[in-house]
Design a protein around this motif. Structure first.
Motif, PDB file in Angstrom:
ATOM      1  N   UNK A 156       1.071  32.839  -0.972  1.00 35.16           N
ATOM      2  CA  UNK A 156       0.098  34.445  -0.575  1.00 35.16           C
ATOM      3  C   UNK A 156      -0.743  33.206   0.535  1.00 35.16           C
ATOM      4  N   UNK A 157      -1.506  34.085   1.357  1.00 37.46           N
ATOM      5  CA  UNK A 157      -2.182  33.548   2.488  1.00 37.46           C
ATOM      6  C   UNK A 157      -3.111  34.939   2.650  1.00 37.46           C
ATOM      7  N   UNK A 158      -3.750  35.047   2.150  1.00 40.40           N
ATOM      8  CA  UNK A 158      -4.529  36.301   2.170  1.00 40.40           C
ATOM      9  C   UNK A 158      -6.422  36.187   3.008  1.00 40.40           C
ATOM     10  N   UNK A 159      -5.172  36.950   4.114  1.00 44.56           N
ATOM     11  CA  UNK A 159      -6.744  36.762   5.261  1.00 44.56           C
ATOM     12  C   UNK A 159      -8.014  37.490   4.859  1.00 44.56           C
ATOM     13  N   UNK A 160      -7.620  38.624   4.028  1.00 45.75           N
ATOM     14  CA  UNK A 160      -8.835  39.334   3.651  1.00 45.75           C
ATOM     15  C   UNK A 160      -9.708  39.061   2.670  1.00 45.75           C
ATOM     16  N   UNK A 161      -9.356  37.421   1.861  1.00 41.35           N
ATOM     17  CA  UNK A 161     -10.252  37.205   0.796  1.00 41.35           C
ATOM     18  C   UNK A 161     -11.806  37.468   1.387  1.00 41.35           C
ATOM     19  N   UNK A 162     -11.967  36.526   2.535  1.00 40.79           N
ATOM     20  CA  UNK A 162     -13.420  35.896   2.489  1.00 40.79           C
ATOM     21  C   UNK A 162     -13.721  37.403   3.667  1.00 40.79           C
ATOM     22  N   UNK A 163     -15.154  37.206   3.989  1.00 40.73           N
ATOM     23  CA  UNK A 163     -15.752  38.420   4.803  1.00 40.73           C
ATOM     24  C   UNK A 163     -15.772  38.346   6.739  1.00 40.73           C
ATOM     25  N   UNK A 164     -15.367  36.036   6.262  1.00 37.50           N
ATOM     26  CA  UNK A 164     -15.208  36.261   8.367  1.00 37.50           C
ATOM     27  C   UNK A 164     -13.872  35.620   7.743  1.00 37.50           C
ATOM     28  N   UNK A 165     -13.353  35.772   9.454  1.00 31.91           N
ATOM     29  CA  UNK A 165     -11.964  34.281   9.998  1.00 31.91           C
ATOM     30  C   UNK A 165     -12.308  34.419  11.431  1.00 31.91           C
ATOM     31  N   UNK A 166     -11.847  32.418  11.061  1.00 26.32           N
ATOM     32  CA  UNK A 166     -12.443  31.948  12.243  1.00 26.32           C
ATOM     33  C   UNK A 166     -10.724  31.581  13.199  1.00 26.32           C
ATOM     34  N   UNK A 167     -12.134  31.661  14.927  1.00 21.63           N
ATOM     35  CA  UNK A 167     -10.886  31.480  15.793  1.00 21.63           C
ATOM     36  C   UNK A 167     -10.352  30.856  16.276  1.00 21.63           C
ATOM     37  N   UNK A 168      -9.167  30.040  17.110  1.00 25.27           N
ATOM     38  CA  UNK A 168      -8.792  28.836  17.447  1.00 25.27           C
ATOM     39  C   UNK A 168      -9.098  28.656  18.368  1.00 25.27           C
ATOM     40  N   UNK A 169      -8.657  28.091  19.760  1.00 28.14           N
ATOM     41  CA  UNK A 169      -8.124  28.505  20.602  1.00 28.14           C
ATOM     42  C   UNK A 169      -8.180  27.227  21.194  1.00 28.14           C
ATOM     43  N   UNK A 170      -7.331  26.528  21.647  1.00 32.51           N
ATOM     44  CA  UNK A 170      -7.246  25.224  22.011  1.00 32.51           C
ATOM     45  C   UNK A 170      -6.990  25.523  23.719  1.00 32.51           C
TER      46      UNK A 170
ATOM     47  N   UNK B 219     -14.151  39.569  10.003  1.00 30.08           N
ATOM     48  CA  UNK B 219     -13.008  40.471  10.779  1.00 30.08           C
ATOM     49  C   UNK B 219     -12.644  39.669   9.192  1.00 30.08           C
ATOM     50  N   UNK B 220     -11.696  40.412   8.720  1.00 35.56           N
ATOM     51  CA  UNK B 220     -10.618  40.186   8.021  1.00 35.56           C
ATOM     52  C   UNK B 220      -9.502  39.878   8.175  1.00 35.56           C
ATOM     53  N   UNK B 221      -9.103  40.710   9.043  1.00 35.79           N
ATOM     54  CA  UNK B 221      -7.381  40.939   9.798  1.00 35.79           C
ATOM     55  C   UNK B 221      -7.693  40.109  10.894  1.00 35.79           C
ATOM     56  N   UNK B 222      -6.542  39.450  10.842  1.00 29.79           N
ATOM     57  CA  UNK B 222      -5.344  38.629  11.360  1.00 29.79           C
ATOM     58  C   UNK B 222      -5.175  39.093  12.739  1.00 29.79           C
ATOM     59  N   UNK B 223      -4.893  40.686  13.036  1.00 30.75           N
ATOM     60  CA  UNK B 223      -4.893  41.812  13.737  1.00 30.75           C
ATOM     61  C   UNK B 223      -6.263  41.173  14.744  1.00 30.75           C
ATOM     62  N   UNK B 224      -7.045  41.176  14.377  1.00 29.07           N
ATOM     63  CA  UNK B 224      -8.510  41.333  14.564  1.00 29.07           C
ATOM     64  C   UNK B 224      -9.303  39.496  15.870  1.00 29.07           C
ATOM     65  N   UNK B 225      -8.439  38.913  14.481  1.00 29.42           N
ATOM     66  CA  UNK B 225      -8.592  37.467  15.263  1.00 29.42           C
ATOM     67  C   UNK B 225      -7.552  37.662  16.830  1.00 29.42           C
ATOM     68  N   UNK B 226      -6.936  37.968  16.279  1.00 26.36           N
ATOM     69  CA  UNK B 226      -6.030  37.596  17.495  1.00 26.36           C
ATOM     70  C   UNK B 226      -6.371  38.672  18.846  1.00 26.36           C
ATOM     71  N   UNK B 227      -7.531  39.561  18.863  1.00 30.68           N
ATOM     72  CA  UNK B 227      -7.412  40.378  19.510  1.00 30.68           C
ATOM     73  C   UNK B 227      -9.143  39.278  20.230  1.00 30.68           C
ATOM     74  N   UNK B 228     -10.112  38.653  19.288  1.00 28.05           N
ATOM     75  CA  UNK B 228     -10.580  37.825  19.383  1.00 28.05           C
ATOM     76  C   UNK B 228     -10.274  36.846  20.694  1.00 28.05           C
ATOM     77  N   UNK B 229      -9.339  35.879  19.788  1.00 27.44           N
ATOM     78  CA  UNK B 229      -8.850  34.874  20.611  1.00 27.44           C
ATOM     79  C   UNK B 229      -8.460  35.596  22.055  1.00 27.44           C
ATOM     80  N   UNK B 230      -7.862  36.226  22.354  1.00 30.85           N
ATOM     81  CA  UNK B 230      -7.199  37.080  23.527  1.00 30.85           C
ATOM     82  C   UNK B 230      -8.290  37.832  24.284  1.00 30.85           C
ATOM     83  N   UNK B 231      -9.829  37.843  23.823  1.00 36.62           N
ATOM     84  CA  UNK B 231     -10.912  38.248  24.365  1.00 36.62           C
ATOM     85  C   UNK B 231     -11.711  36.751  25.407  1.00 36.62           C
TER      86      UNK B 231
END
Length: 295
Positions: free
Chosen positions: A176-190, A245-257
């Motif tokens: 199980x990968x839990x994105x909400x365990x920590x208070x921050x998420x990493x954005x990775x962009x290539x 953010x702890x949401x994968x959706x917010x990570x995807x939005x940040x990557x798009x932005x």
């Protein structure tokens, strides 16, 4: 033959009369048993709600609270059934039921292995502190927000708002990968830039853009910019930074932005993000005019 039929008929009537007498004699007990059964059903619902209210004061997870409330409700109903058997003077039947419960339990256990495994796994999941309602998780190739954990399945809501019901057994047995365990998420962009680009300038513009736009990135050292290698048509890099953010959706939005911001900055500074190209080398003696005429 006729006399035998008449005798059998008379015996059947006598038997029915005895049954009717027994029903009439036990009618008050039967009415009381029905009333007790209805009271037990109603009481189980109210007791379940009361247990939930009491458990709300504890630190147990919501899923575990629901499990305990359901078990208490079942116990209340079973007590009502035992009381009904006593009212109907079915003590012997109760002993027979208890004697056969072991064999019946074994047969039911073999027939319901999958369901029992999911139930047991549901109880285990209710005790896990790292998996709770509202968490954004990824498991069994599905990703979404946990909206329910019961004795059968874990229900997650995906980005497209569809619900996925994953059997508890699969959730327990698989990572199980839990994105909400920590208070921050990493954005990775290539990304990649043209070979004619000034690499130091590209790095500075990219890092400054991220620092100026995202509040969680306080200084340039918080942004990791790494050149990865020389590609077929571009020099490729990887960009990493954290967001609150702890949401994968917010990570995807940040990557798009980030993609849009970088594209705007590169366009203003004449930095090219190349697409794959192919270069054709023709011999010096190759004549385009002659070949085009032949065709």
């Amino acid at each position: 033959m006729y006399d035998q039929l008449v005798e059998a008929w008379n015996k059947m009537l006598a038997k029915l009369e005895s049954w009717l007498d027994a029903v009439i004699v036990n009618l008050p007990n039967l009415i009381i048993a029905i009333v007790v059964f209805i009271i037990a059903l109603i009481a189980s619902k109210y007791v379940s709600k009361l247990v939930l209210k009491l458990l709300d004061r504890s630190n147990l997870q919501r899923s575990m609270k629901k499990v305990i409330a359901k078990l208490v409700s079942i116990v209340v109903i079973l007590l009502g059934l035992f009381l009904i058997l006593g009212i109907l003077n079915l003590g012997k039947a109760l002993n027979t039921i208890l004697a056969g419960a072991g064999v019946a339990g074994l047969a039911v256990g073999l027939a319901l292995q999958g369901a029992l495994a999911n139930t047991y796994s549901g109880i285990i999941l209710s005790y896990i502190k790292n998996l709770k309602y509202g968490d954004w998780i990824e498991t069994n190739d599905y990703e979404g927000e946990v909206i329910d954990i019961d004795l059968r399945a874990v229900t997650i809501k995906q980005v497209d708002n569809n619900l996925v019901y994953i059997p508890n057994k699969l959730v327990v047995e698989n990572p199980i990968k839990n994105y909400s365990t920590t208070s921050q998420s990493r954005v990775i962009l290539e990304c990649g830039v043209g070979y004619e680009s000034d690499l130091r300038m590209v790095k500075k513009l990219t890092v400054d853009t991220v620092v100026n736009h995202f509040k969680a990135v306080e200084k340039k050292d918080d942004v990791l910019f790494l050149w990865k290698g020389f590609g077929d048509s571009s020099i490729n890099y990887e960009l990493r930074f954290w967001i609150n953010s702890t949401s994968a959706l917010e990570v995807a939005k940040a990557k798009s932005e980030t993609m849009m911001l970088i594209k705007d900055v590169y366009d203003k500074n004449d930095i090219n993000i190349p697409f794959p190209i192919r270069t054709l080398d023709f011999p010096k003696e190759f004549n385009f005019a002659n070949n085009s005429g032949e065709s």
